[in-house]
Write a protein that holds these residues in place. Structure first.
Motif, PDB file in Angstrom:
ATOM      1  N   LEU A 289       0.828  -1.201   0.000  1.00 24.95           N
ATOM      2  CA  LEU A 289       0.000   0.000   0.000  1.00 24.95           C
ATOM      3  C   LEU A 289       0.866   1.257   0.000  1.00 24.95           C
ATOM      4  CD1 LEU A 289      -2.790   1.253   0.073  1.00 24.95           C
ATOM      5  CD2 LEU A 289      -2.806   0.979   2.557  1.00 24.95           C
ATOM      6  N   ASP A 290       2.002   1.214   0.705  1.00 23.66           N
ATOM      7  CA  ASP A 290       2.926   2.355   0.698  1.00 23.66           C
ATOM      8  C   ASP A 290       3.395   2.669  -0.717  1.00 23.66           C
ATOM      9  OD1 ASP A 290       2.671   2.398   3.414  1.00 23.66           O
ATOM     10  OD2 ASP A 290       4.590   1.414   3.827  1.00 23.66           O
ATOM     11  N   LYS A 302       0.795  15.835 -10.205  1.00 22.32           N
ATOM     12  CA  LYS A 302       0.854  16.331 -11.579  1.00 22.32           C
ATOM     13  C   LYS A 302      -0.438  17.042 -11.966  1.00 22.32           C
ATOM     14  CE  LYS A 302       1.016  14.635 -16.339  1.00 22.32           C
ATOM     15  NZ  LYS A 302       1.023  13.422 -17.198  1.00 22.32           N
ATOM     16  N   ASP A 303      -1.581  16.510 -11.530  1.00 23.57           N
ATOM     17  CA  ASP A 303      -2.884  17.069 -11.891  1.00 23.57           C
ATOM     18  C   ASP A 303      -3.485  17.908 -10.774  1.00 23.57           C
ATOM     19  OD1 ASP A 303      -3.260  15.879 -14.558  1.00 23.57           O
ATOM     20  OD2 ASP A 303      -3.259  13.981 -13.484  1.00 23.57           O
ATOM     21  N   HIS A 304      -2.670  18.271  -9.779  1.00 23.53           N
ATOM     22  CA  HIS A 304      -3.125  19.120  -8.665  1.00 23.53           C
ATOM     23  C   HIS A 304      -4.321  18.500  -7.933  1.00 23.53           C
ATOM     24  CE1 HIS A 304      -0.403  22.142 -10.266  1.00 23.53           C
ATOM     25  NE2 HIS A 304      -0.987  22.005 -11.446  1.00 23.53           N
ATOM     26  N   ILE A 305      -4.205  17.215  -7.642  1.00 22.41           N
ATOM     27  CA  ILE A 305      -5.256  16.486  -6.919  1.00 22.41           C
ATOM     28  C   ILE A 305      -4.762  16.209  -5.500  1.00 22.41           C
ATOM     29  CG2 ILE A 305      -6.637  14.372  -6.824  1.00 22.41           C
ATOM     30  CD1 ILE A 305      -6.271  14.171  -9.877  1.00 22.41           C
ATOM     31  N   GLN A 306      -5.591  16.497  -4.527  1.00 20.55           N
ATOM     32  CA  GLN A 306      -5.237  16.232  -3.131  1.00 20.55           C
ATOM     33  C   GLN A 306      -5.644  14.803  -2.766  1.00 20.55           C
ATOM     34  OE1 GLN A 306      -6.688  19.204  -0.367  1.00 20.55           O
ATOM     35  NE2 GLN A 306      -6.543  20.812  -1.907  1.00 20.55           N
ATOM     36  N   LEU A 307      -4.659  14.016  -2.402  1.00 22.54           N
ATOM     37  CA  LEU A 307      -4.907  12.628  -2.008  1.00 22.54           C
ATOM     38  C   LEU A 307      -4.666  12.495  -0.511  1.00 22.54           C
ATOM     39  CD1 LEU A 307      -5.377   9.597  -2.538  1.00 22.54           C
ATOM     40  CD2 LEU A 307      -2.937   9.414  -3.141  1.00 22.54           C
ATOM     41  N   SER A 308      -5.688  12.098   0.214  1.00 25.80           N
ATOM     42  CA  SER A 308      -5.545  11.917   1.664  1.00 25.80           C
ATOM     43  C   SER A 308      -5.825  10.466   2.027  1.00 25.80           C
ATOM     44  CB  SER A 308      -6.516  12.842   2.415  1.00 25.80           C
ATOM     45  OG  SER A 308      -7.863  12.512   2.111  1.00 25.80           O
ATOM     46  N   PHE A 309      -5.089   9.984   3.013  1.00 27.00           N
ATOM     47  CA  PHE A 309      -5.248   8.599   3.473  1.00 27.00           C
ATOM     48  C   PHE A 309      -5.389   8.594   4.988  1.00 27.00           C
ATOM     49  CE2 PHE A 309      -3.285   4.914   5.435  1.00 27.00           C
ATOM     50  CZ  PHE A 309      -4.027   3.885   4.887  1.00 27.00           C
ATOM     51  N   MET A 310      -6.283   7.750   5.466  1.00 26.96           N
ATOM     52  CA  MET A 310      -6.449   7.588   6.899  1.00 26.96           C
ATOM     53  C   MET A 310      -6.777   6.120   7.196  1.00 26.96           C
ATOM     54  SD  MET A 310      -8.807   9.779   9.561  1.00 26.96           S
ATOM     55  CE  MET A 310     -10.355   9.277   8.811  1.00 26.96           C
ATOM     56  N   GLY A 311      -6.093   5.572   8.160  1.00 22.79           N
ATOM     57  CA  GLY A 311      -6.357   4.191   8.534  1.00 22.79           C
ATOM     58  C   GLY A 311      -5.084   3.416   8.765  1.00 22.79           C
ATOM     59  N   ASP A 312      -5.246   2.136   8.992  1.00 22.55           N
ATOM     60  CA  ASP A 312      -4.129   1.241   9.279  1.00 22.55           C
ATOM     61  C   ASP A 312      -4.056   0.188   8.184  1.00 22.55           C
ATOM     62  OD1 ASP A 312      -2.155  -0.333  10.300  1.00 22.55           O
ATOM     63  OD2 ASP A 312      -3.316  -1.097  12.002  1.00 22.55           O
ATOM     64  N   GLY A 313      -3.054   0.291   7.329  1.00 17.99           N
ATOM     65  CA  GLY A 313      -2.904  -0.656   6.224  1.00 17.99           C
ATOM     66  C   GLY A 313      -2.527  -2.052   6.662  1.00 17.99           C
ATOM     67  N   TYR A 325      -2.841  -4.722  -4.591  1.00 15.92           N
ATOM     68  CA  TYR A 325      -2.450  -3.732  -5.588  1.00 15.92           C
ATOM     69  C   TYR A 325      -3.553  -3.547  -6.624  1.00 15.92           C
ATOM     70  CZ  TYR A 325       0.518  -1.176  -8.879  1.00 15.92           C
ATOM     71  OH  TYR A 325       1.033  -0.221  -9.722  1.00 15.92           O
ATOM     72  N   SER A 326      -4.140  -4.657  -7.079  1.00 13.75           N
ATOM     73  CA  SER A 326      -5.195  -4.585  -8.084  1.00 13.75           C
ATOM     74  C   SER A 326      -6.442  -3.920  -7.520  1.00 13.75           C
ATOM     75  CB  SER A 326      -5.532  -5.990  -8.593  1.00 13.75           C
ATOM     76  OG  SER A 326      -6.564  -5.956  -9.541  1.00 13.75           O
ATOM     77  N   LEU A 327      -6.829  -4.305  -6.302  1.00 18.45           N
ATOM     78  CA  LEU A 327      -8.048  -3.786  -5.690  1.00 18.45           C
ATOM     79  C   LEU A 327      -7.977  -2.274  -5.476  1.00 18.45           C
ATOM     80  CD1 LEU A 327     -10.781  -4.679  -4.404  1.00 18.45           C
ATOM     81  CD2 LEU A 327      -9.564  -4.789  -2.226  1.00 18.45           C
ATOM     82  N   LEU A 328      -6.953  -1.828  -4.755  1.00 11.23           N
ATOM     83  CA  LEU A 328      -6.857  -0.405  -4.427  1.00 11.23           C
ATOM     84  C   LEU A 328      -6.277   0.414  -5.581  1.00 11.23           C
ATOM     85  CD1 LEU A 328      -5.812  -0.512  -0.677  1.00 11.23           C
ATOM     86  CD2 LEU A 328      -8.065  -0.653  -1.741  1.00 11.23           C
TER      87      LEU A 328
END
Length: 431
Positions: A289-290, A302-313, A325-328
């Motif tokens: 996941l990292d 590159k596209d100025h998109i804010q990606l936020s993640f919260m939780g325990d992988g 990898y395929s799912l997420l």
């Protein structure tokens, strides 16, 4: 008898339409279909006199008529030979099914109704009586037929469907013809023959669409397996790439700190900012996941998109690396694709992972524009470059969720798209 040939021809046309109407139409469709059908009517009136002599010749005529109508509809609609044959066979079975049902209804009203009266009123009534049944067949079956239906790539499925189509035509034509050879018209024999014919037609239609359903599932699974294989290869390649970039950026950052280069403060800040973009390191508790988040973060930046993640992988460790990898990867890829069309302030993607006991949920939320189209409760791709994988990304995700005893749900309303995946960690289940 000649009027009967023309009546059956027109009834077949009405019963063929529900199965073909969803297919794309060829150029100059109106001219094609009107001209071909009128020409077919002329052929029917011309040759019916020659085939009137015996029941065997009548049987041969109806086989020829089926082939002619099959050719007419294939000439007017954009279908493969297999698709048009399957739809034509289903249409012929439908015509015979309706004929037998109407015969039973007629017997209930009048015991002599199976005798064909030679009148224009009967001709018109017999033709119009097919309209509600044809509409019903379209609503129940025809509207569900898509361009991808009846498209078989494997030889065994083609042989099975070809054999079934031949049986359907022979059953529909043969039962009718040879049941009329007898000169004795017993009501109970007629009822028994009609019920038998109805059962045969229903069975053939069921077998045809069941074979089609299985063929579609087999094709979908093959495409899903191809996607999994492709994504597994991408995961290995990007994992090495991300690690190499992180190492290089780490070295460059330290060199900037150790050596005082003749650059301005603004230039130094810009360089360090660029390095931070490629030096982002996620610590989710899952190395796969990292790598995935670091890889997708580059596209987001590159596209100025804010990606936020919260939780325990770490709660996703029961998934294999390729499945995770395929799912997420598909989930984030779809979200990024949708976010690109938004205003910059709405280019936001949120991923949240939660766990409770043996249940793990993953939700990905993003804004979207435009109209979403759904098939089997899943949105399908609108990207023209992904036509070969039409909708298979979502189907791949659903298959992985089901593999781990979970399910996938999509909610799209008011410009907000939310994908939720539930998974079961069997290792945490109490025995």
């Amino acid at each position: 008898m000649m009027d009967e040939f023309l009546l059956v021809y027109l009834q077949n046309v009405m019963c063929f339409l529900p199965f073909f109407i969803n297919f794309p139409r060829k150029k100059h469709f109106a001219v094609r279909i009107i001209g071909a059908l009128v020409l077919g009517m002329g052929v029917v009136r011309l040759v019916s006199y020659s085939f009137y002599a015996s029941d065997l010749l009548v049987f041969i005529y109806y086989v020829i008529e089926f082939c002619m109508l099959w050719g007419i509809f294939h000439f007017c609609f954009q279908t493969s030979v297999e698709q048009s044959l399957c739809c034509a066979s289903a249409g012929r079975a439908t015509q015979h099914l309706i004929y037998q049902v109407l015969q039973l209804i007629g017997l209930g009203l009048n015991p002599s109704a199976y005798l064909t009266p030679d009148s224009a009123l009967y001709f018109l009534g017999a033709l119009l009586s097919y309209v509600p049944f044809s509409v019903l067949m379209y609503l129940v079956v025809g509207r569900r037929i898509s361009v991808s239906d009846f498209a078989y790539e494997k030889g065994e499925l083609r042989r099975r469907m070809g054999l079934l189509n031949a049986i359907m035509v022979l059953v529909c034509v043969g039962i009718t013809r040879f049941s009329k050879i007898s000169t004795e018209h017993d009501v109970y024999m007629t009822i028994a023959g009609s019920l038998y014919a109805i059962a045969c037609c229903l069975l053939c239609l069921f077998m045809q669409f069941e074979l089609n359903r299985r063929a579609k599932l087999a094709k979908e699974m093959e495409m899903v397996r191809m996607l999994w294989k492709k994504e597994s290869k991408q995961m290995a390649e990007r994992k090495d790439t991300i690690e190499l970039i992180n190492m290089k950026c780490h070295d460059i950052r330290h060199k900037l700190e150790d050596f005082h280069l003749p650059i301005t403060d603004d230039e130094q800040k810009e360089i360090k900012s660029l390095i931070r973009i490629y030096d982002q390191t996620y610590h989710t508790g899952s190395q796969t996941l990292d790598v995935l988040l670091a890889d997708q973060a580059l596209l987001c930046e590159k596209d100025h998109i804010q990606l936020s993640f919260m939780g325990d992988g770490s709660c996703l460790k029961f998934l294999t690396e390729s499945d995770l990898y395929s799912l997420l990867g598909n989930a984030l890829g779809n979200a990024i694709e949708a976010s690109r069309g938004e205003e910059e302030e709405k280019r936001q993607i949120s991923m949240i992972i939660r766990s409770s006991g043996d249940l793990v949920s993953v939700s990905v939320t993003n804004y979207y524009k435009g109209q979403l189209y759904f098939e089997e409760e899943l949105p399908v791709t609108s990207r023209p470059d992904m036509e070969g994988y039409h909708g298979y990304g979502m189907k791949s995700m659903r298959a992985i969720a089901q593999k781990y005893g979970g399910r996938l749900k999509v909610k799209a309303e008011h410009g907000m798209f939310k994908l939720t995946i539930w998974l079961i960690d069997s290792s945490r289940q109490s025995t």
